[in-house]
Design a protein around this motif. Structure first.
Motif, short mmCIF file in Angstrom:
data_model
loop_
_atom_site.label_atom_id
_atom_site.label_comp_id
_atom_site.label_asym_id
_atom_site.label_seq_id
_atom_site.Cartn_x
_atom_site.Cartn_y
_atom_site.Cartn_z
N VAL A 129 0.94 -1.15 0.12
CA VAL A 129 -0.05 -0.10 -0.02
C VAL A 129 0.93 1.18 0.12
CG1 VAL A 129 -1.50 1.56 1.45
CG2 VAL A 129 -1.87 -0.99 1.04
N VAL A 130 1.69 1.39 0.79
CA VAL A 130 2.73 2.49 0.89
C VAL A 130 3.24 2.64 -0.61
CG1 VAL A 130 5.13 2.99 1.84
CG2 VAL A 130 3.56 2.01 3.32
N ILE A 131 3.90 1.61 -1.16
CA ILE A 131 4.58 1.48 -2.37
C ILE A 131 3.21 1.98 -3.43
CG2 ILE A 131 5.40 0.32 -4.40
CD1 ILE A 131 7.30 -1.08 -2.11
N LEU A 132 2.21 1.77 -3.50
CA LEU A 132 1.11 2.36 -4.14
C LEU A 132 1.11 3.74 -4.26
CD1 LEU A 132 -1.44 1.42 -6.16
CD2 LEU A 132 -2.65 1.44 -4.03
N HIS A 133 1.15 4.44 -3.14
CA HIS A 133 0.84 5.66 -2.94
C HIS A 133 2.22 6.84 -2.99
CE1 HIS A 133 -3.37 5.52 -1.61
NE2 HIS A 133 -3.05 4.25 -1.11
N HIS A 134 3.33 6.14 -3.28
CA HIS A 134 4.64 6.81 -3.14
C HIS A 134 4.97 7.92 -3.82
CE1 HIS A 134 6.82 4.22 -5.99
NE2 HIS A 134 7.59 5.22 -6.00
N THR A 144 -5.04 7.06 -7.26
CA THR A 144 -5.41 6.24 -6.03
C THR A 144 -6.59 6.94 -5.49
OG1 THR A 144 -3.96 7.68 -4.52
CG2 THR A 144 -2.88 5.66 -5.38
N GLY A 145 -7.05 8.09 -5.78
CA GLY A 145 -8.18 8.58 -5.06
C GLY A 145 -7.61 9.41 -3.81
N ALA A 146 -6.61 9.19 -3.26
CA ALA A 146 -6.38 9.67 -1.85
C ALA A 146 -5.51 11.12 -2.00
CB ALA A 146 -5.04 8.86 -1.33
N LYS A 147 -5.84 11.90 -0.92
CA LYS A 147 -5.11 13.02 -0.54
C LYS A 147 -4.92 13.36 0.88
CE LYS A 147 -8.99 16.16 -1.14
NZ LYS A 147 -9.64 17.37 -1.79
N ARG A 148 -3.97 14.35 0.88
CA ARG A 148 -3.82 15.02 2.27
C ARG A 148 -3.42 13.68 3.27
NH1 ARG A 148 -5.13 20.57 3.50
NH2 ARG A 148 -5.36 21.51 1.53
N ASN A 149 -4.08 13.68 4.39
CA ASN A 149 -3.86 12.73 5.49
C ASN A 149 -4.30 11.24 5.31
OD1 ASN A 149 -2.52 14.31 7.14
ND2 ASN A 149 -4.27 15.11 8.01
N ALA A 150 -5.12 11.07 3.99
CA ALA A 150 -5.39 9.82 3.60
C ALA A 150 -4.29 9.14 2.85
CB ALA A 150 -6.68 9.93 2.52
N ILE A 151 -3.20 9.68 2.52
CA ILE A 151 -2.08 9.28 1.80
C ILE A 151 -1.34 8.54 3.08
CG2 ILE A 151 -0.12 9.70 0.63
CD1 ILE A 151 -1.42 12.02 -0.73
N PRO A 152 -0.92 7.33 2.92
CA PRO A 152 -0.15 6.85 4.11
C PRO A 152 1.13 7.51 4.43
CG PRO A 152 -0.61 5.12 2.51
CD PRO A 152 -1.21 6.39 2.13
N ILE A 153 1.40 8.00 5.73
CA ILE A 153 2.36 8.99 6.23
C ILE A 153 3.79 8.39 5.58
CG2 ILE A 153 2.52 7.72 8.35
CD1 ILE A 153 3.62 11.24 7.61
N GLU A 154 3.96 7.01 5.55
CA GLU A 154 5.05 6.34 4.96
C GLU A 154 5.18 6.78 3.66
OE1 GLU A 154 2.31 4.75 6.41
OE2 GLU A 154 3.08 3.17 7.60
N ALA A 155 4.23 6.70 2.80
CA ALA A 155 4.25 7.11 1.48
C ALA A 155 4.59 8.57 1.24
CB ALA A 155 2.97 6.80 0.60
N ARG A 156 3.96 9.44 2.03
CA ARG A 156 4.21 10.85 1.96
C ARG A 156 5.91 11.25 2.39
NH1 ARG A 156 0.81 13.15 6.41
NH2 ARG A 156 -0.46 11.18 6.42
N MET A 157 6.42 10.35 3.05
CA MET A 157 7.80 10.55 3.42
C MET A 157 8.69 9.92 2.33
SD MET A 157 8.54 9.67 7.59
CE MET A 157 7.51 8.35 7.89
N ILE A 158 8.36 8.89 1.51
CA ILE A 158 9.06 8.31 0.50
C ILE A 158 9.02 9.14 -0.48
CG2 ILE A 158 8.97 6.64 -1.00
CD1 ILE A 158 8.40 4.55 1.14
N HIS A 159 7.88 9.93 -0.90
CA HIS A 159 7.66 10.77 -1.80
C HIS A 159 8.74 11.81 -1.79
CE1 HIS A 159 4.71 13.46 -4.38
NE2 HIS A 159 5.86 13.15 -5.26
N LEU A 160 8.60 12.62 -0.69
CA LEU A 160 9.71 13.75 -0.56
C LEU A 160 11.12 13.27 -0.66
CD1 LEU A 160 9.94 16.76 0.17
CD2 LEU A 160 9.71 16.34 2.44
N ALA A 161 11.34 12.14 0.08
CA ALA A 161 12.76 11.80 0.20
C ALA A 161 13.17 11.61 -1.18
CB ALA A 161 12.87 10.89 0.99
N ASP A 162 12.29 10.82 -1.93
CA ASP A 162 12.57 10.31 -3.25
C ASP A 162 13.02 11.53 -4.33
OD1 ASP A 162 12.22 7.89 -5.56
OD2 ASP A 162 10.86 9.73 -6.42
N ARG A 163 12.05 12.69 -4.35
CA ARG A 163 12.26 13.83 -5.06
C ARG A 163 13.59 14.65 -4.61
NH1 ARG A 163 10.65 12.68 -9.40
NH2 ARG A 163 11.29 10.74 -8.50
N ILE A 164 13.96 14.49 -3.21
CA ILE A 164 15.27 15.15 -2.82
C ILE A 164 16.33 14.50 -3.57
CG2 ILE A 164 16.61 15.72 -0.94
CD1 ILE A 164 13.99 16.05 0.74
#
Ligand SMILES: [Fe+2]
Ligand SMILES: [Fe+2]
Ligand SMILES: [Fe+2]
Ligand SMILES: [Fe+2]
Length: 460
Positions: A129-134, A144-164
């Motif tokens: 699930v985390v990978i689906l939303h990353h 995925t239909g998700a936004k804001r806090n509905a996006i798993p926090i793990e995925a939000r962290m990976i997204h930012l780290a990935d782009r950095i």
């Protein structure tokens, strides 16, 4: 140091074995045109820092770091990976969805094989699930239909780290890039990225060591220090039961190996089932040769992982029609060597590493890359070698279609007679492998001339 075998592991080691295994798989994913990119490892180090700075639970931190290490497993080719190295990506979702599916399938497969309802399906579920939303954007509009806090926090962290990580220029000191990177990610604050995470990174990145930890030479140590703290024993890759009620170490290793067998297989239309077939065939031949259940299962792992090093070979070479030139042959012959090194640092994998990476060696000493001969090749290594050729003959290849059962059998026997394969193993394989392999639809029109030579040279 005495050799350790996976099936003999009985202490509190499983968590650290799986942690090392995950790091090896991560390194395999980072093989590319540019050598080892360290993308997954760097993302893991950044997300670990963010999660700890936010005071998130050990469970969340562990899942985030573990998912970070393999987050782009759904990327199919080196070309696709290069596209993702740009900050703005037109389609970041295909690989996220594929990664989720591959991980879920691997966990489900373990569940279907398990006789005591060990909960295999859920094994990688939360990571999937985390990978689906990353790549989900904070303010929505995601498939995925998700936004804001509905996006798993793990995925939000990976997204930012990935782009950095994709913004980092490896040719310049990382800490000197702080302002320009912060400027770019802050421009996406509240739109692409979770605002709170931007604030955490802005703060964390004031420390020079934040950037030094990301340098190639310090990266493994930065990551390793996590394992020594608490990640090794955390859920779920570390949740290995020694009482028989939860998944065993071998259960999880098999499932994760199945996942990575698919990651390797899907890089080429010619090998869509190859590694998974070699895994299953190795298990079956070993069973019929009377080897113990634990050895048979470790052999399946070796078969599943035998071509892991192919992640370090360009798909232009893997899928090339026509003969390979010297440089391309060099790259092909490097893949079992890469497998050997990728599996080298995992406790308990001594045997699996050898069985997996000696699959192009031959009893007559004419194989590659180590040029071993019959006095050095174990029965288990010979089993994987025979199953590799069996599967390669059965499948279509760029230079010829898959062969009929009669032709496969004839060529295997011929290769055993000339010392390319083990005779005893071939005798068993040609009798039992038809039962475990769906041979329906295989072309029987293969041109067999020069086949033995092409199999032993081009690899499979
Ligand atoms: Fe990604
Ligand atoms: Fe990524
Ligand atoms: Fe192979
Ligand atoms: Fe191979």
């Amino acid at each position: 140091m005495p050799e350790q075998y996976l099936s003999r592991t009985s202490s509190a080691q499983p968590g650290s074995i799986l942690w090392k295994f995950l790091i090896s798989l991560s390194r395999a994913l980072d093989l590319s045109y540019n050598g080892i990119m360290s993308h997954h490892m760097r993302v893991a180090v950044i997300t670990d820092k963010i999660s700890r700075a936010m005071g998130l639970s050990q469970d969340i931190t562990a899942r985030t770091v573990q998912a970070s290490l393999i987050h782009d497993l759904g990327v199919k080719t080196w070309g696709d990976r290069n596209i993702l190295q740009k900050f703005e990506v037109a389609d970041p979702y295909t690989h996220a969805l594929e990664g989720c599916r591959i991980l879920t399938d691997g966990g489900d497969r373990m569940a279907s094989r398990s006789s005591n309802d060990r909960g295999g399906g859920a094994l990688f579920g939360s990571h999937a699930v985390v990978i689906l939303h990353h790549h989900d954007k904070w303010d929505g509009g995601n498939p995925t239909g998700a936004k804001r806090n509905a996006i798993p926090i793990e995925a939000r962290m990976i997204h930012l780290a990935d782009r950095i990580d994709v913004l980092l220029d490896e040719s310049r000191p990382f800490n000197s890039q702080r302002q320009e990177i912060l400027k770019i990610i802050q421009s996406q604050r509240g739109r692409v990225f979770d605002p709170e995470l931007i604030d955490v990174v802005s703060d964390l990145s004031k420390s020079e060591s934040f950037w030094f930890d990301l340098e190639q030479s310090f990266l493994p140590k930065s990551l390793e220090s996590n394992a020594n703290r608490d990640l090794a024993g955390a859920l779920p890759f570390g949740l290995v039961s020694l009482d028989g009620l939860g998944p065993s170490l071998l259960d999880v290793v098999e499932a994760l190996s199945w996942v990575f067998a698919e990651v390797v297989d899907r890089r080429s239309p010619y090998t869509q089932r190859h590694c998974r077939m070699v895994g299953d065939c190795s298990y079956t031949v070993a069973k019929n040769l009377g080897l113990s259940d634990s050895v048979c299962r470790e052999l399946r792992v070796a078969g599943l992982l035998h071509d892991l090093g192919k992640l370090g070979v360009s798909e232009d070479i893997l899928n090339k029609e026509g003969p390979l030139d010297d440089e391309e042959l060099y790259m092909i012959k490097r893949h079992p060597y890469l497998t050997y090194h990728l599996l080298s640092d995992i406790p308990g994998f001594d045997r699996i590493k050898e069985w997996a990476s000696f699959h192009h060696e031959r009893p007559d000493g004419q194989g590659y890359p180590f040029r071993m001969d019959s006095s050095e090749l174990s029965l288990e290594s010979r089993i994987v070698a025979v199953c590799d050729v069996f599967s390669a003959l059965y499948e279509n290849r760029p230079y010829r279609p898959g062969l009929s059962p009669e032709e496969v059998k004839r060529i295997l026997v011929e290769m055993a007679q000339e010392g390319a394969l083990d005779r005893e193993v071939v005798d068993v394989a040609v009798e039992v492998l038809w039962e475990v392999t769906d041979l329906g639809g295989v072309s029987d029109l293969g041109e067999v001339s020069d086949l033995v030579a092409s199999t032993s040279v081009n690899g499979s």
